[in-house]
Motif scaffolding. Sequence first.
Motif, PDB file in Angstrom:
ATOM      1  N   UNK A 274      35.682  28.842  48.954  1.00 41.90           N
ATOM      2  CA  UNK A 274      34.597  28.216  48.188  1.00 41.90           C
ATOM      3  C   UNK A 274      33.268  28.545  48.842  1.00 41.90           C
ATOM      4  N   UNK A 275      32.283  28.789  48.013  1.00 39.74           N
ATOM      5  CA  UNK A 275      30.924  29.076  48.443  1.00 39.74           C
ATOM      6  C   UNK A 275      29.979  28.248  47.584  1.00 39.74           C
ATOM      7  N   UNK A 276      28.733  28.145  48.003  1.00 41.58           N
ATOM      8  CA  UNK A 276      27.760  27.423  47.190  1.00 41.58           C
ATOM      9  C   UNK A 276      26.391  28.059  47.314  1.00 41.58           C
ATOM     10  N   UNK A 277      25.606  27.841  46.265  1.00 45.67           N
ATOM     11  CA  UNK A 277      24.246  28.383  46.245  1.00 45.67           C
ATOM     12  C   UNK A 277      23.315  27.341  45.658  1.00 45.67           C
TER      13      UNK A 277
ATOM     14  N   UNK B 200      31.464  27.952  52.353  1.00 47.05           N
ATOM     15  CA  UNK B 200      31.801  26.532  52.473  1.00 47.05           C
ATOM     16  C   UNK B 200      33.164  26.360  53.156  1.00 47.05           C
ATOM     17  N   UNK B 201      34.189  27.020  52.603  1.00 47.22           N
ATOM     18  CA  UNK B 201      35.538  26.844  53.150  1.00 47.22           C
ATOM     19  C   UNK B 201      36.424  27.996  52.698  1.00 47.22           C
ATOM     20  N   UNK B 202      37.477  28.258  53.469  1.00 53.12           N
ATOM     21  CA  UNK B 202      38.434  29.301  53.132  1.00 53.12           C
ATOM     22  C   UNK B 202      39.833  28.816  53.513  1.00 53.12           C
TER      23      UNK B 202
ATOM     24  N   UNK C 271      21.916  17.082  49.847  1.00 53.77           N
ATOM     25  CA  UNK C 271      21.837  18.486  50.254  1.00 53.77           C
ATOM     26  C   UNK C 271      23.093  19.279  49.913  1.00 53.77           C
ATOM     27  N   UNK C 272      24.131  18.621  49.400  1.00 53.19           N
ATOM     28  CA  UNK C 272      25.308  19.333  48.906  1.00 53.19           C
ATOM     29  C   UNK C 272      25.103  19.836  47.478  1.00 53.19           C
ATOM     30  N   UNK C 273      24.007  19.460  46.863  1.00 56.47           N
ATOM     31  CA  UNK C 273      23.710  19.908  45.504  1.00 56.47           C
ATOM     32  C   UNK C 273      23.601  21.427  45.452  1.00 56.47           C
ATOM     33  N   UNK C 274      24.384  22.037  44.581  1.00 57.38           N
ATOM     34  CA  UNK C 274      24.426  23.495  44.471  1.00 57.38           C
ATOM     35  C   UNK C 274      25.378  23.891  43.349  1.00 57.38           C
ATOM     36  N   UNK C 275      25.365  25.158  43.023  1.00 61.37           N
ATOM     37  CA  UNK C 275      26.429  25.730  42.201  1.00 61.37           C
ATOM     38  C   UNK C 275      27.533  26.168  43.156  1.00 61.37           C
ATOM     39  N   UNK C 276      28.741  25.725  42.895  1.00 61.07           N
ATOM     40  CA  UNK C 276      29.878  26.036  43.758  1.00 61.07           C
ATOM     41  C   UNK C 276      30.710  27.142  43.103  1.00 61.07           C
TER      42      UNK C 276
END
Length: 120
Positions: A34-37, A46-48, A87-92
């Motif tokens: 998972x990644x985020x922008x 974010x995580x793997x 601050x976790x707000x993003x497109x995941x």
Amino acid sequence: QVQLVESGGGLVQAGGSLRLSCAASGRTFSAMGWFRQAPGKEREFVAVISWSGGTTDYADSVKGRFTISRDNARNTVYLQMSSLKPEDTAVYYCATGSYGSLVRKITNYWGQGTQVTVSS
């Protein structure tokens, strides 16, 4: 051809929880991540998780709050997010590739993304 479809995003208050899902089809690789922008920022790791689920890695910013898991029978990877912060707000985005490549954000296989918004 790889297809990755994310779901589960939405609007949540700070301190709340969400679970993202990513359904994979077609050719997939051993690891998923998972990644985020966030607006105006670069896409970040974010995580793997490995194929077996026995090995995981997390960004320091989410350690202890997010948990990645997978169900290989359903070709689905999850991201359980708790204690969410504005601050976790993003497109995941979901992605697949080799484990080492995903940690370095190197892959050509991405989902379309799902929006997560955390209100304060």
